[in-house]
Design a protein around this motif. Structure first.
Motif, PDB file in Angstrom:
ATOM      1  N   SER A   2     -15.026   1.448   6.504  1.00 10.57           N
ATOM      2  CA  SER A   2     -15.007   2.555   7.568  1.00 10.57           C
ATOM      3  C   SER A   2     -13.447   2.606   7.621  1.00 10.57           C
ATOM      4  O   SER A   2     -13.004   3.892   7.691  1.00 10.57           O
ATOM      5  N   VAL A   5     -12.350   4.812   4.495  1.00 13.45           N
ATOM      6  CA  VAL A   5     -12.723   6.297   4.955  1.00 13.45           C
ATOM      7  C   VAL A   5     -11.941   7.140   5.744  1.00 13.45           C
ATOM      8  O   VAL A   5     -11.490   8.003   5.396  1.00 13.45           O
ATOM      9  N   ALA A   6     -11.608   6.271   6.741  1.00 15.37           N
ATOM     10  CA  ALA A   6     -10.661   6.827   7.921  1.00 15.37           C
ATOM     11  C   ALA A   6      -9.262   7.084   7.337  1.00 15.37           C
ATOM     12  O   ALA A   6      -8.639   8.182   7.508  1.00 15.37           O
ATOM     13  N   ARG A   9      -9.713  10.230   4.794  1.00 14.17           N
ATOM     14  CA  ARG A   9      -9.628  11.449   5.867  1.00 14.17           C
ATOM     15  C   ARG A   9      -8.287  11.651   6.272  1.00 14.17           C
ATOM     16  O   ARG A   9      -7.988  13.030   6.212  1.00 14.17           O
ATOM     17  N   ARG A  10      -7.588  10.962   6.673  1.00 13.56           N
ATOM     18  CA  ARG A  10      -6.332  11.271   7.262  1.00 13.56           C
ATOM     19  C   ARG A  10      -5.194  11.944   6.375  1.00 13.56           C
ATOM     20  O   ARG A  10      -4.728  12.828   6.589  1.00 13.56           O
ATOM     21  N   ALA A  12      -6.420  13.202   3.440  1.00 14.81           N
ATOM     22  CA  ALA A  12      -6.852  14.411   3.085  1.00 14.81           C
ATOM     23  C   ALA A  12      -6.520  15.572   4.123  1.00 14.81           C
ATOM     24  O   ALA A  12      -6.117  16.836   3.843  1.00 14.81           O
ATOM     25  N   THR A  13      -6.646  15.332   5.567  1.00 18.28           N
ATOM     26  CA  THR A  13      -6.167  16.148   6.638  1.00 18.28           C
ATOM     27  C   THR A  13      -4.607  16.329   6.333  1.00 18.28           C
ATOM     28  O   THR A  13      -4.264  17.504   6.543  1.00 18.28           O
TER      29      THR A  13
END
Length: 276
Positions: A2, A5-6, A9-10, A12-13
């Motif tokens: 996790s 993944v987090a 995501r950060r 990519a953002t």
């Protein structure tokens, strides 16, 4: 897992935010920097580099022309359109919210139907109507159609906002003997101030940047507004891109000032009427 993944995501953002910022900032930077270049500097240097010899001659060239006339026309059209839309939309939204009879519901549906009518699809009927009313080639020919097409979205936003006002406040004013006009101006208008500022800025931007109505419904140079005048500058200055960019910068300053002054009310209006 996790955590990975987090992190992805950060990342990519952050990357998407960086790309979006570059897409917005770089064109603005190019416009401003180009407006400070001389013609020789523009054709010879790196377009994204700072100008070697910054100059305000392009701004003087624009201001020495008819720019003030175009600016005044845009101000008149925008202020008149927004004033008409605010008054009519506030009264319409108050009536729709205050009275829950079939006629008010039907009128609200008719306003919402206006959202489905594209401006380009009715430009010929609008043109013929303006001709029949003998308003062609006047600022009023721009104001009235612009106000008509701004009403549906403005009424929708104000209705959504006023529905969140507790009905007990209206009932208390009725007990005090207040009529509809007093409730409109003493309760509905002050309570809807954030929404009014929001739609005023939104409608003002749409009218300020409007191009189709001025193009079709006017023809005289002294009736041109800024978006239409920028095309005239392109022909007037030929390939003098720095002067054209100076005109673009000057044309954006008034609405930028309005946005800065109204930013707090604008944020409040965007977050306040849609809680339900």
């Amino acid at each position: 897992m996790s955590t990975v993944v987090a992190t992805l995501r950060r990342t990519a953002t952050g990357g998407a935010t960086l790309v979006w910022t570059a897409l917005v900032v770089v064109p603005l930077y190019w416009v401003i920097v180009t407006s400070l270049r001389g013609q020789a500097d523009f054709t010879a240097g790196n377009p994204l580099a700072l100008p070697g010899h910054p100059t305000l001659d392009n701004y003087r060239t624009v201001l020495d022309g008819d720019f003030t006339t175009y600016l005044l026309n845009s101000v008149i059209v925008t202020v008149a359109t927004v004033a008409i839309v605010m008054v009519v939309a506030l009264m319409a939204a108050f009536s729709i919210v205050r009275y829950t009879n079939p006629w008010s519901r039907l009128s609200f549906r008719l306003y919402l139907l206006g959202l489905a009518i594209p401006l380009q699809a009715v430009i010929i009927p609008v043109y013929l109507l303006i001709i029949r009313l003998h308003m062609y080639d006047s600022l009023l020919a721009i104001v009235l159609p612009s106000a008509a097409f701004a009403l549906p979205v403005t009424v929708m936003i104000l209705v959504s906002f006023l529905r969140d006002v507790p009905r007990s406040l209206f009932e208390a004013m009725v007990v005090d003997g207040a009529g509809d006009w007093r409730m409109l101006f003493s309760l509905a208008a002050p309570m809807a101030r954030p929404a009014l500022v929001t739609v005023a800025v939104y409608d003002g931007l749409q009218v300020w940047n409007g191009f189709l109505f001025p193009l079709i419904l006017t023809q005289s140079g002294d009736k041109a507004v800024l978006p239409l005048a920028l095309t005239l500058y392109r022909g007037q200055f030929g390939i003098n891109v720095p002067a054209t960019m100076a005109a673009v910068v000057l044309s954006t300053l008034p609405m930028l000032v309005v946005f800065v002054l109204a930013r707090r009310q604008l944020v409040a209006g965007l977050t306040a009427g849609f809680s339900k």
